[in-house]
Design a protein around this motif. Structure first.
Motif, PDB file in Angstrom:
ATOM      1  N   GLY A   1      25.055 -49.949  10.505  1.00 34.18           N
ATOM      2  CA  GLY A   1      25.060 -48.690   9.776  1.00 34.18           C
ATOM      3  C   GLY A   1      23.981 -47.745  10.259  1.00 34.18           C
ATOM      4  O   GLY A   1      24.195 -46.536  10.387  1.00 34.18           O
ATOM      5  N   ILE A   2      22.795 -48.300  10.543  1.00 38.45           N
ATOM      6  CA  ILE A   2      21.682 -47.563  11.149  1.00 38.45           C
ATOM      7  C   ILE A   2      21.036 -48.497  12.164  1.00 38.45           C
ATOM      8  O   ILE A   2      20.683 -49.629  11.832  1.00 38.45           O
ATOM      9  N   LEU A   3      20.881 -48.050  13.384  1.00 42.03           N
ATOM     10  CA  LEU A   3      20.272 -48.878  14.420  1.00 42.03           C
ATOM     11  C   LEU A   3      18.808 -49.133  14.086  1.00 42.03           C
ATOM     12  O   LEU A   3      18.027 -48.179  13.943  1.00 42.03           O
ATOM     13  N   PRO A   4      18.383 -50.392  13.955  1.00 41.51           N
ATOM     14  CA  PRO A   4      16.996 -50.670  13.546  1.00 41.51           C
ATOM     15  C   PRO A   4      15.937 -50.099  14.478  1.00 41.51           C
ATOM     16  O   PRO A   4      14.850 -49.732  14.026  1.00 41.51           O
ATOM     17  N   THR A   5      16.230 -50.011  15.777  1.00 40.89           N
ATOM     18  CA  THR A   5      15.233 -49.532  16.739  1.00 40.89           C
ATOM     19  C   THR A   5      15.240 -48.016  16.905  1.00 40.89           C
ATOM     20  O   THR A   5      14.474 -47.478  17.711  1.00 40.89           O
ATOM     21  N   LEU A   6      16.069 -47.328  16.148  1.00 41.05           N
ATOM     22  CA  LEU A   6      16.134 -45.871  16.250  1.00 41.05           C
ATOM     23  C   LEU A   6      14.822 -45.238  15.794  1.00 41.05           C
ATOM     24  O   LEU A   6      14.240 -45.653  14.793  1.00 41.05           O
ATOM     25  N   GLU A   7      14.379 -44.215  16.525  1.00 40.42           N
ATOM     26  CA  GLU A   7      13.166 -43.480  16.176  1.00 40.42           C
ATOM     27  C   GLU A   7      13.474 -41.992  16.088  1.00 40.42           C
ATOM     28  O   GLU A   7      14.431 -41.510  16.708  1.00 40.42           O
ATOM     29  N   PRO A   8      12.678 -41.238  15.320  1.00 38.57           N
ATOM     30  CA  PRO A   8      12.966 -39.800  15.164  1.00 38.57           C
ATOM     31  C   PRO A   8      13.064 -39.053  16.481  1.00 38.57           C
ATOM     32  O   PRO A   8      13.856 -38.115  16.605  1.00 38.57           O
ATOM     33  N   ALA A   9      12.289 -39.456  17.486  1.00 41.22           N
ATOM     34  CA  ALA A   9      12.295 -38.743  18.766  1.00 41.22           C
ATOM     35  C   ALA A   9      13.652 -38.792  19.458  1.00 41.22           C
ATOM     36  O   ALA A   9      13.949 -37.934  20.306  1.00 41.22           O
ATOM     37  N   ALA A  10      14.478 -39.774  19.114  1.00 40.85           N
ATOM     38  CA  ALA A  10      15.807 -39.868  19.718  1.00 40.85           C
ATOM     39  C   ALA A  10      16.784 -38.874  19.115  1.00 40.85           C
ATOM     40  O   ALA A  10      17.834 -38.600  19.695  1.00 40.85           O
ATOM     41  N   LEU A  11      16.429 -38.323  17.939  1.00 44.84           N
ATOM     42  CA  LEU A  11      17.361 -37.474  17.204  1.00 44.84           C
ATOM     43  C   LEU A  11      16.950 -36.010  17.303  1.00 44.84           C
ATOM     44  O   LEU A  11      16.739 -35.318  16.311  1.00 44.84           O
ATOM     45  N   THR A  12      16.848 -35.543  18.539  1.00 46.22           N
ATOM     46  CA  THR A  12      16.542 -34.143  18.794  1.00 46.22           C
ATOM     47  C   THR A  12      17.748 -33.496  19.451  1.00 46.22           C
ATOM     48  O   THR A  12      18.662 -34.180  19.941  1.00 46.22           O
ATOM     49  N   LEU A  13      17.747 -32.161  19.504  1.00 40.22           N
ATOM     50  CA  LEU A  13      18.877 -31.459  20.114  1.00 40.22           C
ATOM     51  C   LEU A  13      19.036 -31.774  21.597  1.00 40.22           C
ATOM     52  O   LEU A  13      20.116 -31.575  22.163  1.00 40.22           O
ATOM     53  N   ALA A  14      17.986 -32.281  22.218  1.00 37.98           N
ATOM     54  CA  ALA A  14      18.113 -32.684  23.621  1.00 37.98           C
ATOM     55  C   ALA A  14      19.123 -33.812  23.778  1.00 37.98           C
ATOM     56  O   ALA A  14      19.685 -33.996  24.871  1.00 37.98           O
TER      57      ALA A  14
END
Length: 473
Positions: A129-142
């Motif tokens: 449902g949510i990737l445990p290793t996900l970090e905010p820096a991955a969720l940018t418009l880039a």
């Protein structure tokens, strides 16, 4: 939102014309569905599965969905909002006989093929449902998928938020506050979406039954407790998705209960078509893309695609051109395993069929909605109100009432008893172990504090073997 568009900036004239066409199409759809016969006995089930691409070495998001999809070369696969997401669609199956086993086989085939192609890119497929290793820096418009529909969605949402505070605040076991500067936080969520088509005269009661059963289904199937290392709700996808878009309806309701991502505003009284009337009356147009292709109801369908009820109607078309409605159920997370997702689907379908014959409106909608958020927050520890007028621990309600109800519903739909029992047994064992995906993740973190890479590695290993989550260690 699945269709691509050709530009991202809209004029006032486009908005006015889109609104006019939307009103016309809403009226025409209601008239066509009202005049159509009730002899249709079609019962079909389809799935959409959202997944995460992860780097095999680091187990962090792999921003490669465009190359992945090009190599996979499947008309049933598409990009999602972020470049580490991919969605898989599954051809609808008749709701009868060994449907669940066939669905499991289709999931296994697509998952195996997707992993093969991902491996060529040094990546893997994660069902979570949510990737445990996900970090905010991955969720940018880039890292947004380079598709105009997503760029336009972001532009319109951010314009609507201009001058107002925009951010996440989720209070669970931990308390997360996260500022937002785009819609990319939505890409943290991946779901299993069920599409159920029943005869037209059954769709209203199916929609209402789906609303009722969403809470216990959510409690048993929760799989998303962690976001950026914070332990929040059992199914954190729910508040995360609702806040990531975070828009209300027209000005008077902008901060009220009519939200673009929501549990909805009530039961369907006459028809599921009431949702389209509500779409027209209460939600401003986000993407005023004018369509002159000759497609049927293009503006209504696009507008509906930007209003994310957890249970919502979808317009579809038969081979002979006739229109139909189907029910899209959006509450379930991706994962934990293929067999778990089939079992979750079996529970939803069986419960909907069973409660179509019950007076679900005896439980007022406000309590049904409250049940849903209680279940999303507390999972297997939730207590919810039910039709008998009592408040139940959700595990006891599931064990004593809802699993037998699902078995009855699946039987009434003609599902083979062996097929039915195989997957409902998975749910019964999950209940007996008191371990769904959310519980397993929390237990793992308790043993190995902060090691989200090890958590993700263990999750992937169990998914490859298709071990049901109640057996995960």
């Amino acid at each position: 939102m699945g269709q691509e568009i050709d530009h991202v900036i809209f004029t006032a004239a486009e908005r006015t014309e889109f609104a006019r066409r939307l009103a016309e199409e809403t009226e025409a759809l209601i008239e066509e569905c009202t005049l159509s016969g009730t002899a249709d006995d079609t019962r079909l089930l389809g799935l959409e599965l959202e997944t995460c691409l992860v780097d095999r070495e680091t187990l962090r998001p792999a921003m490669c969905n465009q190359v992945f999809l090009s190599r996979l070369d499947s008309p049933l696969a598409s990009a999602e909002l972020a470049r580490h997401n991919a969605e898989f669609n599954f051809a609808p199956l008749p709701v009868a006989d060994a449907m669940l086993g066939r669905l499991h086989a289709a999931l296994r085939h697509q998952y195996t093929e997707a992993r093969r192609v991902a491996a060529e890119l040094g990546s893997d497929i994660a069902l979570c449902g949510i990737l445990p290793t996900l970090e905010p820096a991955a969720l940018t418009l880039a890292n947004i998928s380079p598709l105009n529909r997503y760029l336009a969605l972001n532009r319109q949402v951010m314009q609507a938020h201009r001058g107002t505070a925009f951010g996440l605040e989720i209070k669970g076991r931990d308390h997360l506050v996260q500022p937002l500067d785009s819609v990319m936080m939505e890409a943290a969520t991946t779901s299993l979406q069920i599409h159920l088509r029943l005869p037209a005269h059954e769709m209203r009661t199916a929609y209402n039954a789906a609303q009722l059963v969403s809470a216990p289904l959510m409690a048993l199937c929760a799989n998303s407790p962690l976001l950026f290392g914070h332990d929040l709700w059992a199914e954190t996808r729910i508040p995360l998705f609702e806040q990531s878009v975070g828009l209300g309806g027209f000005a008077a309701a902008a901060h009220g209960p009519v939200r673009r991502v929501s549990f909805g505003s009530g039961y369907a009284k006459r028809s599921m078509l009431e949702c389209f009337e509500e779409n027209l009356a209460h939600y401003p147009v986000l993407l005023p893309i004018l369509d002159d292709s000759g497609a049927r109801y293009p503006h209504l369908r696009l507008h509906n695609g930007t209003i994310w009820r957890w249970n919502r109607p979808i317009v579809g078309f038969d081979e002979d051109g006739g229109v139909h409605l189907r029910l899209e159920h959006r509450t379930l997370p991706s994962g934990p395993s293929l067999i778990d997702m089939v079992a979750n689907t079996a529970l939803f379908v069986g419960l909907v069929r069973h409660y179509m014959d019950q007076d679900v409106e005896a439980l007022e909608f406000a309590r049904v909605r409250s049940n849903f958020y209680e279940a999303a927050r507390y999972g297997l520890n939730a207590r919810i109100d039910w039709l008998d007028g009592l408040r139940h621990p959700v595990c006891r309600l599931l064990k004593r009432t809802l699993l037998p109800a699902a078995a009855n519903g699946l039987g009434r739909l003609g599902i083979d008893p062996d097929d039915r029992d195989r997957y409902l047994d998975v749910l019964e064992r999950r209940l007996d172990s008191r371990q769904n995906g959310a519980v397993w993740q929390r237990r793992f973190v308790a043993r190995y504090p902060g090691d989200l890479v090890a958590l993700t590695a263990a999750m992937l290993e169990q998914q490859v073997s298709d071990t049901p989550v109640h057996l995960w260690e």
